[in-house]
Structure formats: C-alpha cells, structure tokens
Design a protein around this motif. Structure first.
Motif, PDB file in Angstrom:
ATOM      1  N   ALA A  66      -1.240  23.335 -20.054  1.00  0.00           N
ATOM      2  CA  ALA A  66      -0.159  22.253 -19.896  1.00  0.00           C
ATOM      3  C   ALA A  66      -0.865  21.233 -18.790  1.00  0.00           C
ATOM      4  N   PRO A  67      -0.973  19.972 -19.052  1.00  0.00           N
ATOM      5  CA  PRO A  67      -1.468  19.234 -18.027  1.00  0.00           C
ATOM      6  C   PRO A  67      -0.700  18.584 -17.352  1.00  0.00           C
ATOM      7  N   GLY A  68      -1.181  17.849 -16.051  1.00  0.00           N
ATOM      8  CA  GLY A  68      -0.259  17.504 -15.096  1.00  0.00           C
ATOM      9  C   GLY A  68      -1.133  16.593 -14.265  1.00  0.00           C
ATOM     10  N   TRP A  69      -0.362  16.062 -12.976  1.00  0.00           N
ATOM     11  CA  TRP A  69      -1.085  15.541 -12.071  1.00  0.00           C
ATOM     12  C   TRP A  69      -1.824  16.527 -11.119  1.00  0.00           C
ATOM     13  N   VAL A  70      -2.825  15.873 -10.284  1.00  0.00           N
ATOM     14  CA  VAL A  70      -3.371  16.765  -9.042  1.00  0.00           C
ATOM     15  C   VAL A  70      -2.358  16.558  -8.060  1.00  0.00           C
ATOM     16  N   THR A  71      -1.330  17.032  -8.218  1.00  0.00           N
ATOM     17  CA  THR A  71      -0.297  16.695  -7.178  1.00  0.00           C
ATOM     18  C   THR A  71      -0.655  16.928  -5.679  1.00  0.00           C
ATOM     19  N   PRO A  72      -1.241  18.009  -5.435  1.00  0.00           N
ATOM     20  CA  PRO A  72      -1.464  18.055  -3.774  1.00  0.00           C
ATOM     21  C   PRO A  72      -2.065  16.852  -3.298  1.00  0.00           C
ATOM     22  N   ALA A  73      -2.949  16.151  -4.111  1.00  0.00           N
ATOM     23  CA  ALA A  73      -3.638  15.094  -3.670  1.00  0.00           C
ATOM     24  C   ALA A  73      -2.754  13.688  -3.608  1.00  0.00           C
ATOM     25  N   LEU A  74      -1.649  13.667  -4.055  1.00  0.00           N
ATOM     26  CA  LEU A  74      -0.601  12.421  -4.109  1.00  0.00           C
ATOM     27  C   LEU A  74      -0.368  11.967  -2.646  1.00  0.00           C
ATOM     28  N   PRO A  75       0.186  12.774  -1.921  1.00  0.00           N
ATOM     29  CA  PRO A  75       0.417  12.356  -0.452  1.00  0.00           C
ATOM     30  C   PRO A  75      -0.781  11.787   0.201  1.00  0.00           C
ATOM     31  N   LEU A  76      -1.903  12.399   0.142  1.00  0.00           N
ATOM     32  CA  LEU A  76      -2.914  11.919   0.645  1.00  0.00           C
ATOM     33  C   LEU A  76      -3.485  10.489   0.318  1.00  0.00           C
ATOM     34  N   VAL A  77      -3.201  10.365  -0.986  1.00  0.00           N
ATOM     35  CA  VAL A  77      -3.612   9.095  -1.620  1.00  0.00           C
ATOM     36  C   VAL A  77      -2.622   8.068  -1.194  1.00  0.00           C
ATOM     37  N   LEU A  78      -1.322   8.447  -1.226  1.00  0.00           N
ATOM     38  CA  LEU A  78      -0.314   7.314  -0.460  1.00  0.00           C
ATOM     39  C   LEU A  78      -0.415   6.910   0.690  1.00  0.00           C
ATOM     40  N   ALA A  79      -0.859   8.100   1.430  1.00  0.00           N
ATOM     41  CA  ALA A  79      -1.286   7.779   2.943  1.00  0.00           C
ATOM     42  C   ALA A  79      -2.173   6.543   3.121  1.00  0.00           C
ATOM     43  N   VAL A  80      -3.495   6.727   2.531  1.00  0.00           N
ATOM     44  CA  VAL A  80      -4.218   5.742   2.695  1.00  0.00           C
ATOM     45  C   VAL A  80      -3.848   4.267   1.903  1.00  0.00           C
ATOM     46  N   VAL A  81      -3.291   4.425   0.638  1.00  0.00           N
ATOM     47  CA  VAL A  81      -3.172   3.111  -0.158  1.00  0.00           C
ATOM     48  C   VAL A  81      -1.958   2.306   0.544  1.00  0.00           C
ATOM     49  N   ILE A  82      -1.008   2.966   0.786  1.00  0.00           N
ATOM     50  CA  ILE A  82       0.235   2.243   1.343  1.00  0.00           C
ATOM     51  C   ILE A  82       0.133   2.066   3.001  1.00  0.00           C
ATOM     52  N   GLY A  83      -0.495   3.228   3.551  1.00  0.00           N
ATOM     53  CA  GLY A  83      -0.737   2.850   5.076  1.00  0.00           C
ATOM     54  C   GLY A  83      -1.587   2.145   5.622  1.00  0.00           C
ATOM     55  N   GLU A  84      -2.728   1.668   4.837  1.00  0.00           N
ATOM     56  CA  GLU A  84      -3.831   1.108   5.357  1.00  0.00           C
ATOM     57  C   GLU A  84      -3.923  -0.467   4.274  1.00  0.00           C
ATOM     58  N   MET A  85      -3.260  -0.464   3.281  1.00  0.00           N
ATOM     59  CA  MET A  85      -3.243  -1.727   2.594  1.00  0.00           C
ATOM     60  C   MET A  85      -1.922  -2.336   2.238  1.00  0.00           C
ATOM     61  N   SER A  86      -1.733  -3.528   2.634  1.00  0.00           N
ATOM     62  CA  SER A  86      -0.729  -4.331   2.592  1.00  0.00           C
ATOM     63  C   SER A  86      -0.315  -5.123   1.440  1.00  0.00           C
ATOM     64  N   ASP A  87      -1.346  -5.661   0.590  1.00  0.00           N
ATOM     65  CA  ASP A  87      -1.252  -6.507  -0.442  1.00  0.00           C
ATOM     66  C   ASP A  87      -1.467  -5.641  -1.739  1.00  0.00           C
ATOM     67  N   PRO A  88      -0.212  -6.030  -2.771  1.00  0.00           N
ATOM     68  CA  PRO A  88      -0.290  -5.164  -3.696  1.00  0.00           C
ATOM     69  C   PRO A  88      -1.449  -5.322  -4.758  1.00  0.00           C
ATOM     70  N   VAL A  89      -2.204  -6.240  -4.660  1.00  0.00           N
ATOM     71  CA  VAL A  89      -3.575  -6.394  -5.510  1.00  0.00           C
ATOM     72  C   VAL A  89      -4.537  -5.466  -4.945  1.00  0.00           C
ATOM     73  N   GLU A  90      -4.509  -5.517  -3.605  1.00  0.00           N
ATOM     74  CA  GLU A  90      -5.622  -4.552  -2.923  1.00  0.00           C
ATOM     75  C   GLU A  90      -5.066  -2.893  -3.222  1.00  0.00           C
ATOM     76  N   ARG A  91      -3.997  -2.768  -3.347  1.00  0.00           N
ATOM     77  CA  ARG A  91      -3.550  -1.288  -3.675  1.00  0.00           C
ATOM     78  C   ARG A  91      -3.976  -0.854  -4.884  1.00  0.00           C
ATOM     79  N   TRP A  92      -3.728  -1.805  -5.872  1.00  0.00           N
ATOM     80  CA  TRP A  92      -4.264  -1.546  -7.191  1.00  0.00           C
ATOM     81  C   TRP A  92      -5.519  -1.535  -7.493  1.00  0.00           C
ATOM     82  N   GLN A  93      -6.390  -2.178  -6.713  1.00  0.00           N
ATOM     83  CA  GLN A  93      -7.878  -2.039  -6.873  1.00  0.00           C
ATOM     84  C   GLN A  93      -8.232  -0.852  -6.121  1.00  0.00           C
ATOM     85  N   ALA A  94      -7.642  -0.241  -4.828  1.00  0.00           N
ATOM     86  CA  ALA A  94      -8.028   0.965  -4.476  1.00  0.00           C
ATOM     87  C   ALA A  94      -7.557   2.176  -5.440  1.00  0.00           C
TER      88      ALA A  94
END
Length: 449
Positions: free
Chosen positions: A85-113
């Motif tokens: 039964a497929p799904g997210w790699v959920t444990p990685a989600l908070p680490l990803v959000l910490a980097v993408v949201i915490g270190e990048m402010s521009d939405p375009v840059e966040r999507w590129q990340a």
C-alpha cells in the motif's frame, strides 16, 4: 509463498512491471474503498495549507497538485504491480520542510528545490536499485547514524508544529488540533489500550483507521468551540493543471541550479535510508501473512520496487514537485489490508484487489467533488499538524529503540539535533563525525528487502 498451488494475480506484463486494470484484473471491495475515500483524502490534502500559504498556489491549484500525487501513488500498485500500500516517505517530510521553508523565501526557488530533491532521489533510487548497491549502502551505515537521522526527523516534525508553524495552524485551532492529536496518539501508541484492543474488536477496528478517528473528532469539536466554520459549496472542481504547470514545473519556471542539486543531495540520501526501512517492513508483513494464503503468490522484487519509486519521483519532479510524497509504503494501511487478505479468499480474493480498492481503483474522485473538498478545507491545517505529530512520535519511537549503550543514545540525540537544526550537509557531516568519534562505526546487518 513458494507453494506449488500458489498463483500470481493476473495482469498485463510490461518489462519488470505488471499492469492490473481495475475491475478487469482486480475486484472492488467496499470496506477498503470507503476507508480510502476518507483517510486518503484527509492525508492527501494535508499539504494544501502549505502549498497555499508558503508555496504561492491557489486552493484549486493545490488540489490539482495533490490529485497528481494521488494518481502517481496509486500507480505503484495498479500500473507497476507493487504489492505494498504506497504512500509518502513521511519521516523525511519535516526535514524537507525545514530546508525548503526555513532557508528559501521565494516560491519559485522553493518549487525548484522540490524538483531538485525529487530528481536527486529518483536518480539515487534507480542507481542503487539497478546495481544492487542499495543493500551494501545500508550494510555500511552504522546504527547510531541511522537512529540519529530518524530522530532528526522527529525533532524537525515537532519543531515545525510547535514553533515554526504555530501561528499559522496550532494557535488558530488549538482545541480541535489538541483533541485530534491526543486521540490519535492514544489509539495508535497507548500500551493500556493495546490490551483492550485484543479483547474488543470494535476498538481494534477504530485503531486500524489511522488518522480518521482523530480527524473526525476535530471535525465535530471544531465547530462547537468556534475554531472551524464550514462553507460547503456544490459542484465539480475542474483542476487547473495548466495554471499549476506554469507555477511549479521546471519547464515553466526554470531548472534548479547545479548548486541546488548538490545542496539537497543529503536529504535524498537520508530519505533513501527511510525508504529502505519501509521496504523491509513491507516485505516482512507480507511474508508473515503468506502462510495463511497459499493460494496466492505475491511477487516481491526489490529491483522493481526501486524502479517504481524512481520513475514516480522523476515524473513528479517535472510535473508537480513536492518531495517526499512518492514512497514505497504507507505502513498502517499496508498492515490493515494484509491482515484482511490473510483471512482467506472469501474475504479478499487478491492482495492487489485490496490495495487497488483502498486507492479508489486509481481514480481519486474526492479531489473533484466540491462538497467534500470545501467540507475538508477548514480541517486541512489540523490534518497537517496531525500528520507531523504522529510522524514525530513514531520516528522517536523507532530511533530510541536502536541505540544500545548510553554513549550511543547521547550521540543519537546530538545527531538528531544537528539534522533538524542545520543545513543538510552540515547536519550529516556532524552526524558522521560524532558517530566516528563517540560511538564508532558499529552496525547490525539489516534484512534485505
């Protein structure tokens, strides 16, 4: 599993994969279908508040993005023939959000990340799967470093809910969110309740519903305390895929830089460690139940699993990048379906039928129905907080069970803090140095997926 009477569910072969057409090769089971209709919606739409709040999408565009994610997830079983039964790699989600949201402010840059992480991960999974180096990589990693990475995910999850996004979600709906989280934690992890589940089938059924009981409790409590206001609309949502493409696809907004691909590579490596653990768990659940179903052969193929995850992440990375929503397994759902499958053909003819039913036979219709979407809209922030808190608790639960010595436990905590608070390369470097200097490069051999 190798019983001569066993047969594999019919389907159309294409290379290593097997396409099983819903209603032709797989049957519909309403028990799984109804669970998936609500549970999948509650979790699949949990990212909508983030996409609208910090990634610059409209509500309709965010739903369209989630629709693509849901289709790709369901393709793992239906198109690629995976027995999980497929799904997210959920444990990685908070680490990803910490980097993408915490270190990048521009939405375009966040999507590129997000694109960079998806494509990095796709390339890594494909290479490790085709060459067979994935198992060797996991053998080489020490237990302390693995535990530290998992604990880092737990810390990042709690930080995201209680600190980083507290104003956006927790402070807006504190009572409903608390009720939902407390109920789900008790149902899922309470030791006293486990004994009661063994004696009372209705409690076991409630526990098997995952996020749904807490989510429904929030839906009831929220309006009573003035934290949820429903505005139900009627009609059908026409997903604005063209508008979404223009805002998120690297073909429209530009490709990530080489530096960005390098910057996020540690997250891909850490996510692979978590993915490998999911595959091991999924295989063991199937193997343990297979003795009760000698009539069906379930094909477990690590190479196929790696290719499926890699291809889906590559497609997501250029169409609707939001890492890490394309993993191998949703553990709770996988266990629920396998447990019903093992009860016999009368209850479920094939494991693949049960999985396809849970994933709405590959047709995520709930994303198109405005009454359901608008009814869920005020609850999506609660769903995200609930997902992160349960992920954090589960990751801490696993990580703390790995170290054996006091020095290892301290090292795991140090690594976890570094992973959660610093840039990916710095956190991973601190983890490697701390492991070498304090606990040593000791490791236990994991079972191959």
């Amino acid at each position: 599993m190798n019983n001569t009477r066993a047969r594999e569910q019919a389907g159309w072969r294409w290379g290593l994969f097997t396409l099983r057409v819903p209603f032709l090769h797989t049957r519909l089971y309403w028990q799984e279908f109804l669970q998936g209709l609500f549970v999948s919606a509650a979790t699949g739409l949990a990212l909508v508040p983030l996409m609208t709040g910090v990634f610059g999408l409209t509500f309709e565009e965010a739903v369209a993005c989630s629709l693509i994610h849901a289709f790709l997830i369901s393709s793992a079983s239906i198109i690629f023939g995976e027995p999980y039964a497929p799904g997210w790699v959920t444990p990685a989600l908070p680490l990803v959000l910490a980097v993408v949201i915490g270190e990048m402010s521009d939405p375009v840059e966040r999507w590129q990340a997000m694109t960079a992480m998806s494509l990095d991960f796709a390339a890594l999974v494909l290479i490790l799967g085709i060459t067979g180096l994935g198992k060797r990589f996991m053998l080489w990693l020490p237990d302390t470093l693995k535990a530290g990475i998992i604990l880092g995910a737990a810390i990042a999850a709690f930080k995201r809910v209680f600190i980083d996004d507290a104003e956006r979600f927790l402070h807006v709906q504190p009572i409903a969110t608390t009720v939902a989280c407390a109920l789900c934690l008790i149902i899922t992890f309470s030791l006293p309740l486990q004994a009661l589940k063994e004696r009372h089938r209705w409690l076991a059924l409630i526990g098997a519903l995952g996020l749904l009981p807490g989510f429904l409790a929030a839906a009831i409590v929220g309006p009573l305390v003035g934290e949820v206001d429903y505005d139900i609309q009627w009609g059908i949502l026409i997903p604005p895929f063209a508008d979404l493409w223009a805002k998120v696809s690297p073909f429209a907004i530009g490709w990530p830089s080489v530096e960005m691909f390098i910057q996020v590579m540690p997250l891909a490596l850490m996510t692979y460690i978590m993915l490998f653990g999911d595959l091991v768990t999924g295989n063991e659940v199937i193997r343990e139940a297979a003795s009760d179903r000698p009539d069906e052969h379930v094909d477990i193929n690590p190479t196929r699993s790696h290719l499926s995850v890699g291809i889906r992440n590559a497609i997501m990375g250029v169409a609707a990048p939001f890492f890490p929503t394309q993993g191998a397994m949703w553990t709770g759902v996988h266990v629920i379906i396998v447990q019903r499958w093992r009860q016999g053909r009368a209850g479920m003819d094939s494991l693949h039928s049960g999985i396809a039913s849970y994933y709405l036979m590959g047709l995520p219709i709930i994303f198109l129905l405005l009454p359901l979407l608008t009814g869920l809209k005020p609850l999506m922030g609660i769903a995200l907080s609930l997902t992160l808190i349960l992920t954090g608790f589960a990751c801490a639960y696993v990580a703390m069970a790995i170290p054996r010595e006091p020095a290892e436990r301290g090292t795991v905590l140090l690594i976890g803090m570094a992973i959660a608070l610093f840039a990916p390369w710095i956190g991973l470097l601190i983890g490697i140095v701390a492991t070498l200097a304090i606990s040593g490069w000791s490791r236990r051999e994991p079972q191959a997926p």
